[in-house]
Design a protein around this motif. Structure first.
Motif, mmCIF file in Angstrom:
data_model
loop_
_atom_site.group_PDB
_atom_site.id
_atom_site.type_symbol
_atom_site.label_atom_id
_atom_site.label_comp_id
_atom_site.label_asym_id
_atom_site.label_seq_id
_atom_site.Cartn_x
_atom_site.Cartn_y
_atom_site.Cartn_z
ATOM 1 N N VAL A 1 0.836 -1.203 0.000
ATOM 2 C CA VAL A 1 0.000 0.000 0.000
ATOM 3 C C VAL A 1 0.872 1.254 0.000
ATOM 4 O O VAL A 1 2.026 1.229 0.455
ATOM 5 C CB VAL A 1 -0.943 0.016 1.220
ATOM 6 N N PRO A 2 0.351 2.369 -0.520
ATOM 7 C CA PRO A 2 1.152 3.591 -0.652
ATOM 8 C C PRO A 2 1.794 4.082 0.646
ATOM 9 O O PRO A 2 2.903 4.615 0.617
ATOM 10 C CB PRO A 2 0.139 4.611 -1.183
ATOM 11 N N ALA A 3 1.129 3.880 1.773
ATOM 12 C CA ALA A 3 1.641 4.407 3.042
ATOM 13 C C ALA A 3 3.021 3.860 3.386
ATOM 14 O O ALA A 3 3.824 4.548 4.021
ATOM 15 C CB ALA A 3 0.660 4.108 4.172
ATOM 16 N N VAL A 4 3.297 2.613 2.999
ATOM 17 C CA VAL A 4 4.591 2.008 3.363
ATOM 18 C C VAL A 4 5.414 1.628 2.132
ATOM 19 O O VAL A 4 6.422 0.936 2.263
ATOM 20 C CB VAL A 4 4.382 0.763 4.256
ATOM 21 N N ARG A 5 5.000 2.089 0.954
ATOM 22 C CA ARG A 5 5.734 1.718 -0.258
ATOM 23 C C ARG A 5 7.165 2.249 -0.219
ATOM 24 O O ARG A 5 8.121 1.497 -0.451
ATOM 25 C CB ARG A 5 5.014 2.256 -1.490
ATOM 26 N N GLY A 6 7.324 3.534 0.063
ATOM 27 C CA GLY A 6 8.664 4.115 0.118
ATOM 28 C C GLY A 6 9.537 3.473 1.179
ATOM 29 O O GLY A 6 10.673 3.045 0.892
ATOM 30 N N PRO A 7 9.063 3.384 2.433
ATOM 31 C CA PRO A 7 9.869 2.731 3.465
ATOM 32 C C PRO A 7 10.225 1.286 3.138
ATOM 33 O O PRO A 7 11.332 0.833 3.433
ATOM 34 C CB PRO A 7 8.960 2.804 4.705
ATOM 35 N N ALA A 8 9.305 0.554 2.508
ATOM 36 C CA ALA A 8 9.591 -0.836 2.157
ATOM 37 C C ALA A 8 10.712 -0.918 1.125
ATOM 38 O O ALA A 8 11.578 -1.799 1.205
ATOM 39 C CB ALA A 8 8.331 -1.520 1.633
ATOM 40 N N VAL A 9 10.706 -0.011 0.165
ATOM 41 C CA VAL A 9 11.776 0.012 -0.839
ATOM 42 C C VAL A 9 13.117 0.332 -0.175
ATOM 43 O O VAL A 9 14.148 -0.269 -0.506
ATOM 44 C CB VAL A 9 11.454 1.030 -1.946
ATOM 45 N N VAL A 10 13.092 1.266 0.775
ATOM 46 C CA VAL A 10 14.318 1.589 1.520
ATOM 47 C C VAL A 10 14.822 0.361 2.269
ATOM 48 O O VAL A 10 16.021 0.065 2.284
ATOM 49 C CB VAL A 10 14.075 2.756 2.496
ATOM 50 N N ARG B 1 -4.860 0.688 8.423
ATOM 51 C CA ARG B 1 -4.984 1.951 7.699
ATOM 52 C C ARG B 1 -4.068 3.029 8.301
ATOM 53 O O ARG B 1 -4.468 4.150 8.566
ATOM 54 C CB ARG B 1 -6.430 2.440 7.732
ATOM 55 N N THR B 2 -2.837 2.658 8.504
ATOM 56 C CA THR B 2 -1.889 3.556 9.150
ATOM 57 C C THR B 2 -1.367 4.605 8.180
ATOM 58 O O THR B 2 -1.438 4.447 6.959
ATOM 59 C CB THR B 2 -0.683 2.766 9.684
ATOM 60 N N GLY B 3 -0.791 5.665 8.722
ATOM 61 C CA GLY B 3 -0.043 6.616 7.920
ATOM 62 C C GLY B 3 1.374 6.106 7.727
ATOM 63 O O GLY B 3 1.716 4.987 8.136
ATOM 64 N N ARG B 4 2.208 6.923 7.126
ATOM 65 C CA ARG B 4 3.568 6.484 6.814
ATOM 66 C C ARG B 4 4.380 6.154 8.066
ATOM 67 O O ARG B 4 5.042 5.115 8.131
ATOM 68 C CB ARG B 4 4.292 7.569 6.000
ATOM 69 N N ILE B 5 4.327 7.008 9.070
ATOM 70 C CA ILE B 5 5.157 6.809 10.258
ATOM 71 C C ILE B 5 4.723 5.568 11.023
ATOM 72 O O ILE B 5 5.538 4.692 11.345
ATOM 73 C CB ILE B 5 5.120 8.049 11.161
ATOM 74 N N ALA B 6 3.425 5.480 11.326
ATOM 75 C CA ALA B 6 2.931 4.326 12.072
ATOM 76 C C ALA B 6 3.090 3.043 11.266
ATOM 77 O O ALA B 6 3.467 1.991 11.810
ATOM 78 C CB ALA B 6 1.469 4.534 12.451
ATOM 79 N N GLY B 7 2.817 3.105 9.970
ATOM 80 C CA GLY B 7 2.951 1.929 9.123
ATOM 81 C C GLY B 7 4.387 1.439 9.060
ATOM 82 O O GLY B 7 4.651 0.227 9.117
ATOM 83 N N THR B 8 5.317 2.370 8.952
ATOM 84 C CA THR B 8 6.734 2.006 8.916
ATOM 85 C C THR B 8 7.157 1.374 10.235
ATOM 86 O O THR B 8 7.909 0.384 10.258
ATOM 87 C CB THR B 8 7.598 3.237 8.626
ATOM 88 N N ALA B 9 6.665 1.942 11.344
ATOM 89 C CA ALA B 9 7.004 1.404 12.665
ATOM 90 C C ALA B 9 6.496 -0.024 12.816
ATOM 91 O O ALA B 9 7.207 -0.909 13.320
ATOM 92 C CB ALA B 9 6.421 2.300 13.756
ATOM 93 N N ILE B 10 5.257 -0.269 12.371
ATOM 94 C CA ILE B 10 4.692 -1.620 12.452
ATOM 95 C C ILE B 10 5.474 -2.580 11.568
ATOM 96 O O ILE B 10 5.847 -3.685 11.988
ATOM 97 C CB ILE B 10 3.210 -1.598 12.037
ATOM 98 N N LEU B 11 5.718 -2.171 10.344
ATOM 99 C CA LEU B 11 6.447 -3.020 9.399
ATOM 100 C C LEU B 11 7.823 -3.375 9.942
ATOM 101 O O LEU B 11 8.242 -4.539 9.923
ATOM 102 C CB LEU B 11 6.577 -2.298 8.056
#
Length: 227
Positions: free
Chosen positions: A18-27, A159-169
């Motif tokens: 999902v878009p919220a964690v797409r960038g962090p996942a690529v990193v 349905r997290t935002g980028r920060i929360a989604g990245t933290a969970i991931l």
């Protein structure tokens, strides 16, 4: 009316990434590449532990005796039968949640991770206990890949935002991969840096696999339902 219905595009599947964690996942995928490539270069052809391996091994050896049951379970999940169960359970959780694309990414990603670690072992040619190819750890790679899929699933469901989604991931991936790494080090089945390489392989494979599934899902949704 029937011809108009047939021309309508198919219902889109929820994206695997999902878009919220797409960038962090690529990193994380890029970090994963570094984590398995650098040790592969440093320890290629070695038959003994590095100083870092010795220090980490000593810390793990001092763990309480009560962790043995956890170690056995985590080790079994990396064996062939356990890995099949790991794949099926991970994919089933995604399907139950209605995330078909992520379920397919889970199967493809964990299988690809296993193929990657198997191929790397003879190329790196690092050995433990005299004759066993050890780098990278396939057990840790599979557990990391599965944990990362679960992290992506939770970030989507909540349905997290980028920060929360990245933290969970990040948290779920580190916990899953870390427990498997602990088990392999505790059993002296792998050097700690072998476990690190396996962790990197899991990080490296899942985001690109999920992005490919995103692309395929978009292509499927764009085709008329009659096809």
């Amino acid at each position: 009316m029937a011809s108009q219905d047939a021309a309508r595009p198919r219902a889109a599947m929820r994206p695997a990434l999902v878009p919220a964690v797409r960038g962090p996942a690529v990193v994380l995928a890029v970090i994963g590449a570094v984590l398995w490539i650098v040790p592969a270069v440093l320890y290629a052809g070695d038959t003994g532990p590095s100083r870092l391996d010795v220090r980490v091994q000593n810390l793990v050896d001092d763990s309480p005796a009560g962790v043995w049951n956890l170690v056995r379970v985590m080790d079994w999940l990396g064996e062939p039968a356990g890995r099949v169960v790991l794949v099926l359970v991970t994919a089933a959780l995604c399907l139950i949640a209605g995330r078909q694309a992520l379920a397919i990414a889970a199967v493809l990603g964990i299988v690809t991770t296993s193929v990657l670690t198997t191929a790397l072992k003879p190329l790196v040619n690092r050995r433990i206990h005299d004759d066993f190819l050890s780098y990278p750890s396939g057990h840790v790679a599979a557990a990391t890949a599965a944990a990362m899929v679960i992290g992506l699933l939770l970030a989507d469901l909540l349905r997290t935002g980028r920060i929360a989604g990245t933290a969970i991931l990040l948290a779920v991936t580190v916990i899953g991969g870390g427990l498997s790494a602990f088990a392999q080090i505790h059993l002296t089945a792998h050097y700690p840096t072998d476990a690190l390489g396996g962790f990197g392989c899991g990080l490296f494979v899942i985001p690109p696999t999920a992005l490919v599934m995103n692309r395929l899902a978009r292509m499927r949704a764009a085709r008329p339902a009659s096809e």
